[in-house]
Design an enzyme around this catalytic site. Structure first.
Site, PDB file in Angstrom:
ATOM      1  N   SER A   1       0.818  -1.212   0.000  1.00 19.40           N
ATOM      2  CA  SER A   1       0.000   0.000   0.000  1.00 19.40           C
ATOM      3  C   SER A   1       0.857   1.270   0.000  1.00 19.40           C
ATOM      4  O   SER A   1       1.603   1.513  -0.931  1.00 19.40           O
ATOM      5  CB  SER A   1      -0.950  -0.037   1.201  1.00 19.40           C
TER       6      SER A   1
ATOM      7  N   ASP B   1      -2.624   6.208  -3.487  1.00 20.58           N
ATOM      8  CA  ASP B   1      -1.518   5.557  -2.792  1.00 20.58           C
ATOM      9  C   ASP B   1      -0.965   4.455  -3.693  1.00 20.58           C
ATOM     10  O   ASP B   1      -1.382   4.286  -4.841  1.00 20.58           O
ATOM     11  CB  ASP B   1      -1.948   5.029  -1.435  1.00 20.58           C
TER      12      ASP B   1
ATOM     13  N   ASP C   1      -1.219   1.266  -3.964  1.00 24.62           N
ATOM     14  CA  ASP C   1      -2.049   0.200  -4.545  1.00 24.62           C
ATOM     15  C   ASP C   1      -3.406   0.700  -5.032  1.00 24.62           C
ATOM     16  O   ASP C   1      -4.239  -0.096  -5.466  1.00 24.62           O
ATOM     17  CB  ASP C   1      -2.219  -0.971  -3.576  1.00 24.62           C
TER      18      ASP C   1
END
Length: 450
Positions: free
Chosen positions: A103, A241, A243
């Site tokens: 992430s 972000d 992901d």
């Protein structure tokens, strides 16, 4: 029962560490496949995607090896945003989805998280069951049938089609937008959606090299996006972000909004249109108390969950709610997607901007939320001991809660993915916020955490 390997968002850690390495990924893949195989008579299908980290291909190959050894068939999407993988689980009628990502963390970290057949993140009890298989199974065990693997031919086209269909064709014609994809998983899909809708894009963080994910770009570093919005005279700035499941926006002045402001815009608009299911917004304990007040004044209500978008999603599904999220920028629309989706949230905010009479840009819409003064800190800690041993910190929290009553609150927790103590203080009185945060930090030091 406490989970051993899984944290608040899958298994995550430093590449090459105890859990983020090829051998553990293979074991985890085998356990996840065995967990799934026990629930279906047909050959189980697992969709696997990843973000742009240098370690992604190696971890993915090991995970896929374990899955196929368990008898599962695997469909690889390659680099794809987490919400696209969650949608792919439904699109391909898979029994499980897996994403290799850390992430918003730096490139030296990675992780693995799973989605159920519904596209939602696995429940705690499901992760505990997978962990039990990891610990109990023979490392050399194989299923009677070896699974297969192949690449997804569509390469996420269905995801781009679905999101582009949320607005009218050419619905963004004439819009100048700054888009920062964090050198992450959304670097191809997000521009494709916005350009198809007719937007003129200025792109940042769209040249991943495996090592630059989240490095000075994306939702963790929105200041550069804000600067470009001002320079370009853009209507909005969008930062994802690594992901793609989280969003940070800036208004036309380059000022950054937080997730609570985004949620207020979306929820209040939905309330006015009668489109907020059960007139209820679902948020976590982290969200500002001003959000409750704004929704209540508009005739709605707020439900709160533990911190983590998975808990928001579980409550939304259980209650039949259709909008929820976190102040960090994870926004969920369960009637559109089973997972949090940064680009989807941005499109829904743009929809409100397009349809709100007399609104003078996003800066006007953000005024719908009057926030309580709030301060949060993330303190690096030496260890994460049992909370019962933190005598001084616990005492200060109780004292603060008594002093502020219903007009303030304190949240303190250890991060599930980093060696951090998360602290939040909120009150109608700004002076109380600083006073109690200072006392909390001092107490954490006296308890030997810092």
């Amino acid at each position: 029962m406490k989970r051993k390997y899984f944290g608040t968002d899958g298994v995550r850690g430093r590449v090459g560490g105890e859990w983020i390495n090829p051998e553990f990924a293979r074991r985890l893949g085998f356990a996840a496949g065995a967990y799934l195989r026990a629930r279906t008579e047909a050959a189980p299908l697992v969709v696997v995607g990843r973000d742009t980290r240098y370690s992604g291909p190696e971890i993915e190959n090991a995970l896929v090896q374990g899955l196929t050894e368990s008898g599962a068939d695997v469909l690889r999407t390659g680099v794809a945003p987490t919400p696209a993988v969650a949608m792919a689980v439904l699109h391909f009628r898979a029994g499980l989805g897996a994403v290799i990502t850390a992430s918003h963390n730096p490139a030296h970290d990675n992780g693995i998280k799973f989605f159920s057949a519904s596209g939602a993140k696995l429940r705690d009890q499901d992760e505990i069951e997978i962990e039990s298989i990891i610990d109990a199974s023979d490392r050399g065990e194989r299923a009677g049938r070896a699974g297969s693997q192949k690449e997804a031919a569509e390469n996420g086209a269905f995801y781009v089609d679905k999101l582009a269909g949320l607005l009218p064709a050419d619905g963004l014609a004439g819009w100048n937008i700054v888009l920062d994809t964090a050198n992450g998983a959304g670097y191809r899909t997000a521009p494709a959606v916005l350009r198809r809708l007719g937007a003129r894009l200025v792109t940042l963080g769209d040249a991943p090299d495996g090592y630059n994910i989240n490095d000075g770009v994306g939702s963790q570093h929105p200041e550069r996006m804000g600067e470009r919005v001002r320079e370009e005279g853009a209507a909005i700035g969008i930062a994802l972000d690594g992901d793609g499941d989280r969003i940070v926006l800036s208004d036309e002045t380059g000022t950054v909004l937080d997730g609570d402001e985004v949620l207020a815009i979306l929820a209040l608009s939905a309330l006015r249109r009668g489109a907020l299911a059960h007139d209820t917004l679902v948020v976590t304990k982290q969200s500002n108390l001003g959000l409750d007040e704004a929704i209540r004044n508009a005739g709605g209500r707020v439900e709160r969950t533990d911190i983590g978008d998975r808990y928001v999603a579980e409550r939304m599904i259980a209650g039949g709610f259709n909008l929820g999220g976190e102040s960090s920028g994870h926004i969920l629309f369960t009637d559109i997607s089973p997972a949090g989706d940064g680009l989807l949230a941005a499109l829904k905010v743009i929809e409100v901007m397009r349809e709100t009479p007399g609104a003078q840009g996003l800066s006007a819409l953000r005024s719908w939320l009057r926030r309580y003064p709030q301060r949060s800190e993330s303190l690096t800690v030496r260890a994460k001991p049992d909370w019962a041993t933190l005598v001084h910190l616990s005492a200060i929290i109780r004292e603060a809660e008594r002093a502020m009553g219903k007009e303030g609150r304190v949240l303190a927790r250890f991060s599930g993915t980093e060696p951090k103590l998360r602290l939040l203080v909120e009150s109608r009185e700004a002076a109380q916020v600083s006073e109690w945060m200072d006392k909390l930090r001092e107490a954490a030091g006296r308890d030997g955490l810092l």
